[in-house]
Design a protein around this motif. Structure first.
Motif, short mmCIF file in Angstrom:
data_model
loop_
_atom_site.label_atom_id
_atom_site.label_comp_id
_atom_site.label_asym_id
_atom_site.label_seq_id
_atom_site.Cartn_x
_atom_site.Cartn_y
_atom_site.Cartn_z
N ARG A 40 22.60 -11.14 -57.29
CA ARG A 40 23.63 -10.10 -57.41
C ARG A 40 23.46 -9.22 -58.64
N ILE A 41 22.93 -9.78 -59.73
CA ILE A 41 22.74 -8.97 -60.93
C ILE A 41 21.31 -8.44 -61.04
N ASN A 42 20.56 -8.60 -59.94
CA ASN A 42 19.19 -8.07 -59.85
C ASN A 42 18.26 -8.56 -60.95
N VAL A 43 18.31 -9.86 -61.23
CA VAL A 43 17.42 -10.46 -62.21
C VAL A 43 16.23 -11.06 -61.46
N GLU A 44 15.03 -10.73 -61.94
CA GLU A 44 13.82 -11.27 -61.33
C GLU A 44 13.82 -12.79 -61.45
N HIS A 45 13.58 -13.46 -60.32
CA HIS A 45 13.53 -14.92 -60.35
C HIS A 45 12.69 -15.44 -59.20
N SER A 46 12.18 -16.64 -59.40
CA SER A 46 11.46 -17.32 -58.33
C SER A 46 12.12 -18.68 -58.14
N VAL A 47 11.93 -19.24 -56.96
CA VAL A 47 12.56 -20.52 -56.63
C VAL A 47 11.47 -21.51 -56.26
N LYS A 48 11.55 -22.68 -56.87
CA LYS A 48 10.66 -23.79 -56.51
C LYS A 48 11.55 -24.85 -55.89
N THR A 49 11.12 -25.38 -54.74
CA THR A 49 11.94 -26.31 -53.98
C THR A 49 11.33 -27.71 -53.97
N LYS A 64 24.50 -21.38 -55.78
CA LYS A 64 25.31 -20.52 -56.65
C LYS A 64 24.46 -19.76 -57.65
N VAL A 65 23.56 -20.45 -58.35
CA VAL A 65 22.77 -19.78 -59.38
C VAL A 65 21.82 -18.76 -58.75
N LYS A 66 21.27 -19.07 -57.59
CA LYS A 66 20.40 -18.10 -56.90
C LYS A 66 21.19 -16.85 -56.53
N GLU A 67 22.42 -17.03 -56.05
CA GLU A 67 23.25 -15.89 -55.66
C GLU A 67 23.64 -15.04 -56.87
N VAL A 68 23.97 -15.67 -57.98
CA VAL A 68 24.32 -14.94 -59.20
C VAL A 68 23.15 -14.08 -59.65
N LEU A 69 21.95 -14.67 -59.71
CA LEU A 69 20.78 -13.92 -60.15
C LEU A 69 20.44 -12.78 -59.19
N MET A 125 12.80 -10.62 -68.61
CA MET A 125 12.97 -12.05 -68.51
C MET A 125 12.62 -12.51 -67.11
N LYS A 126 11.91 -13.61 -67.04
CA LYS A 126 11.55 -14.19 -65.75
C LYS A 126 12.20 -15.56 -65.62
N PHE A 127 13.02 -15.71 -64.60
CA PHE A 127 13.71 -16.95 -64.33
C PHE A 127 12.97 -17.73 -63.25
N VAL A 128 12.87 -19.04 -63.43
CA VAL A 128 12.34 -19.93 -62.40
C VAL A 128 13.39 -21.00 -62.15
N ILE A 129 13.81 -21.11 -60.90
CA ILE A 129 14.83 -22.07 -60.51
C ILE A 129 14.17 -23.24 -59.81
#
Length: 78
Positions: free
Chosen positions: A23-32, A16-21, A1-5
């Motif tokens: 901590r559980i080592n889920v692949e994610h990217s952040v768009k600001t 909070k959501v960035k920290e949760v992801l 699963m690929k998460f995009v925030i």
């Protein structure tokens, strides 16, 4: 699963959501906001009046921080 925030500066739920992801080592990217997209683009994608953050999983909209935590629990990732 690929998460995009989709986040914005100063948003505690984004943090909070960035920290949760993380901590559980889920692949994610952040768009600001202001760097990767405009407010107009955000509203076109998520709807007028949408709040931050908004999260996509494999290009599917799942919602904000609360919905993401619920999704992670349902998927047995949290």
């Amino acid at each position: 699963m690929k998460f995009v925030i989709y986040s914005k500066a100063g948003c505690p739920y984004c943090v909070k959501v960035k920290e949760v992801l993380r901590r559980i080592n889920v692949e994610h990217s952040v768009k600001t906001l202001g760097q990767d997209y405009s407010r107009e683009d955000f509203y076109l994608t998520f709807g007028e009046g949408s709040t931050f953050p908004q999260i996509l999983v494999d290009d599917n909209k799942i919602g904000g921080c609360v919905e993401t935590i619920k999704f992670l629990r349902e998927q047995k990732l949290l």
